[in-house]
Scaffold this motif. Structure first.
Motif, PDB file in Angstrom:
ATOM      1  N   VAL A  19       0.857  -1.011   0.062  1.00 25.56           N
ATOM      2  CA  VAL A  19       0.094   0.193   0.234  1.00 25.56           C
ATOM      3  C   VAL A  19       0.584   1.429   0.321  1.00 25.56           C
ATOM      4  N   GLN A  20       0.692   2.406  -1.112  1.00 27.26           N
ATOM      5  CA  GLN A  20       0.955   3.444  -1.023  1.00 27.26           C
ATOM      6  C   GLN A  20       0.478   4.639  -0.320  1.00 27.26           C
ATOM      7  N   ALA A  21       0.328   5.250   0.554  1.00 28.85           N
ATOM      8  CA  ALA A  21      -0.333   6.770   1.249  1.00 28.85           C
ATOM      9  C   ALA A  21       0.037   7.854   0.930  1.00 28.85           C
ATOM     10  N   GLN A  22      -1.051   8.674   0.147  1.00 25.23           N
ATOM     11  CA  GLN A  22      -0.214   9.765  -0.157  1.00 25.23           C
ATOM     12  C   GLN A  22      -1.454  11.187   0.814  1.00 25.23           C
ATOM     13  N   ILE A  23      -1.248  11.996   1.646  1.00 25.57           N
ATOM     14  CA  ILE A  23      -2.320  13.380   1.900  1.00 25.57           C
ATOM     15  C   ILE A  23      -1.948  14.365   1.231  1.00 25.57           C
ATOM     16  N   PHE A  24      -3.489  14.672   0.643  1.00 25.61           N
ATOM     17  CA  PHE A  24      -3.121  15.737   0.374  1.00 25.61           C
ATOM     18  C   PHE A  24      -4.333  16.841   0.788  1.00 25.61           C
ATOM     19  N   THR A  25      -3.894  18.211   0.722  1.00 23.55           N
ATOM     20  CA  THR A  25      -5.230  19.423   1.048  1.00 23.55           C
ATOM     21  C   THR A  25      -5.082  19.615  -0.500  1.00 23.55           C
ATOM     22  N   ILE A  26      -6.696  19.928  -0.852  1.00 23.00           N
ATOM     23  CA  ILE A  26      -7.207  19.708  -2.060  1.00 23.00           C
ATOM     24  C   ILE A  26      -7.718  21.456  -2.491  1.00 23.00           C
ATOM     25  N   VAL A  27      -6.925  22.292  -3.277  1.00 17.58           N
ATOM     26  CA  VAL A  27      -6.936  23.829  -3.310  1.00 17.58           C
ATOM     27  C   VAL A  27      -7.102  24.238  -5.597  1.00 17.58           C
ATOM     28  N   ASN A  28      -7.387  24.676  -5.669  1.00 18.39           N
ATOM     29  CA  ASN A  28      -9.029  25.354  -6.639  1.00 18.39           C
ATOM     30  C   ASN A  28      -7.103  25.809  -6.809  1.00 18.39           C
ATOM     31  N   GLU A  86       9.487  17.539  -4.040  1.00 13.10           N
ATOM     32  CA  GLU A  86       8.852  16.517  -2.787  1.00 13.10           C
ATOM     33  C   GLU A  86       7.717  15.920  -2.402  1.00 13.10           C
ATOM     34  N   TYR A  87       7.464  15.414  -3.448  1.00 14.96           N
ATOM     35  CA  TYR A  87       6.336  14.463  -3.402  1.00 14.96           C
ATOM     36  C   TYR A  87       6.522  13.095  -3.358  1.00 14.96           C
ATOM     37  N   GLY A  88       6.482  12.115  -2.308  1.00 18.12           N
ATOM     38  CA  GLY A  88       6.861  10.789  -1.811  1.00 18.12           C
ATOM     39  C   GLY A  88       7.944  10.559  -2.602  1.00 18.12           C
ATOM     40  N   LEU A 123      -0.062  19.844  -1.907  1.00 19.19           N
ATOM     41  CA  LEU A 123      -1.394  20.132  -2.558  1.00 19.19           C
ATOM     42  C   LEU A 123      -1.046  19.408  -3.314  1.00 19.19           C
ATOM     43  N   ILE A 124      -2.518  19.474  -3.839  1.00 21.44           N
ATOM     44  CA  ILE A 124      -3.406  19.003  -4.988  1.00 21.44           C
ATOM     45  C   ILE A 124      -4.834  20.086  -5.304  1.00 21.44           C
ATOM     46  N   SER A 125      -3.890  19.633  -6.912  1.00 16.87           N
ATOM     47  CA  SER A 125      -5.832  20.564  -7.055  1.00 16.87           C
ATOM     48  C   SER A 125      -7.314  19.520  -7.655  1.00 16.87           C
ATOM     49  N   ALA A 126      -8.131  19.999  -7.213  1.00 18.63           N
ATOM     50  CA  ALA A 126      -9.441  19.791  -7.091  1.00 18.63           C
ATOM     51  C   ALA A 126      -9.928  18.924  -8.710  1.00 18.63           C
ATOM     52  N   SER A 127      -9.268  19.689  -9.488  1.00 15.22           N
ATOM     53  CA  SER A 127      -9.273  19.159 -11.023  1.00 15.22           C
ATOM     54  C   SER A 127      -8.728  17.622 -10.960  1.00 15.22           C
ATOM     55  N   SER A 128      -7.284  17.654 -10.350  1.00 15.55           N
ATOM     56  CA  SER A 128      -7.032  16.629 -10.270  1.00 15.55           C
ATOM     57  C   SER A 128      -7.936  14.901  -9.361  1.00 15.55           C
ATOM     58  N   PHE A 129      -8.502  15.290  -8.998  1.00  9.53           N
ATOM     59  CA  PHE A 129      -9.702  14.674  -8.320  1.00  9.53           C
ATOM     60  C   PHE A 129     -10.201  14.109  -8.772  1.00  9.53           C
ATOM     61  N   ASP A 130     -11.223  15.284  -9.945  1.00 11.75           N
ATOM     62  CA  ASP A 130     -11.812  15.508 -10.148  1.00 11.75           C
ATOM     63  C   ASP A 130     -11.587  13.806 -12.004  1.00 11.75           C
ATOM     64  N   GLU A 175      -4.449  25.288 -10.716  1.00 11.24           N
ATOM     65  CA  GLU A 175      -4.155  23.860 -11.776  1.00 11.24           C
ATOM     66  C   GLU A 175      -2.573  24.167 -11.539  1.00 11.24           C
ATOM     67  N   THR A 176      -1.734  25.083 -10.423  1.00 11.95           N
ATOM     68  CA  THR A 176      -0.119  24.969 -10.509  1.00 11.95           C
ATOM     69  C   THR A 176       0.184  23.258  -9.708  1.00 11.95           C
ATOM     70  N   PHE A 177      -1.539  23.113  -9.635  1.00 13.58           N
ATOM     71  CA  PHE A 177      -0.826  22.205  -8.385  1.00 13.58           C
ATOM     72  C   PHE A 177      -1.398  20.823  -8.906  1.00 13.58           C
ATOM     73  N   PHE A 178      -1.841  20.457 -10.386  1.00 19.55           N
ATOM     74  CA  PHE A 178      -2.670  19.662 -11.261  1.00 19.55           C
ATOM     75  C   PHE A 178      -1.458  18.377 -11.206  1.00 19.55           C
ATOM     76  N   TYR A 179      -2.474  17.567 -10.913  1.00 22.26           N
ATOM     77  CA  TYR A 179      -1.582  15.816 -11.355  1.00 22.26           C
ATOM     78  C   TYR A 179      -2.387  14.557 -12.379  1.00 22.26           C
ATOM     79  N   PRO A 180      -2.466  15.282 -13.661  1.00 26.23           N
ATOM     80  CA  PRO A 180      -3.205  14.239 -14.502  1.00 26.23           C
ATOM     81  C   PRO A 180      -3.065  12.592 -14.560  1.00 26.23           C
TER      82      PRO A 180
END
Length: 134
Positions: free
Chosen positions: A23-32, A50-52, A88-95, A34-39
């Motif tokens: 299992v791999q786990a990361q914790i995010f704060t979801i922001v609006n 610094e991620y992972g 930080l991660i964009s809301a659109s990444s989770f969409d 797009e600088t933090f968009f991960y596809p």
């Protein structure tokens, strides 16, 4: 177990499966932002800048509210790799992740909402494989 035929899969024991699962786990704060968009969240942990990078490794088992100190998971031990930093991660990444989960060959629709976690178990029931971070 990608591309494993059904005949071979049916010969595996529960321990065979547990030995191959992590299992791999990361914790995010979801922001609006797009600088933090991960596809590609569907592909797993983000390892970028610094991620992972600062991970805690430990032995555990599967989680969920059906597992507790009286009923242990049949899938154990499992290696956990947990990113120690909240990112930080964009809301659109989770969409995008949710949209991709809906079109997978294996139905992932039951995983589109948050799930509970089990209560912590007594210390004498946990693995003794901890290592102190230096």
């Amino acid at each position: 177990f990608c591309n494993l035929d059904t005949e071979t899969f049916s010969t595996l024991t529960e321990q065979d499966i547990a030995n191959a699962v992590g299992v791999q786990a990361q914790i995010f704060t979801i922001v609006n932002d797009e600088t933090f968009f991960y596809p590609d969240l569907i592909r797993g942990m983000i390892v970028d800048k610094e991620y992972g990078q600062d991970l805690a490794y430990y032995t555990g088992s599967t989680t969920g509210s059906t597992e507790n100190g009286d009923i242990c998971s049949q899938y154990t031990p499992i290696t956990w790799q947990v990113d120690r930093k909240c990112h930080l991660i964009s809301a659109s990444s989770f969409d995008k992740l949710c949209a991709e989960m809906k079109v997978q060959r294996d139905d992932m629709s039951l995983d589109l909402h948050p799930h509970g976690s089990r209560e912590l178990v007594m210390n004498d029931l946990v693995a003794n494989s901890d290592k102190i971070r230096e």
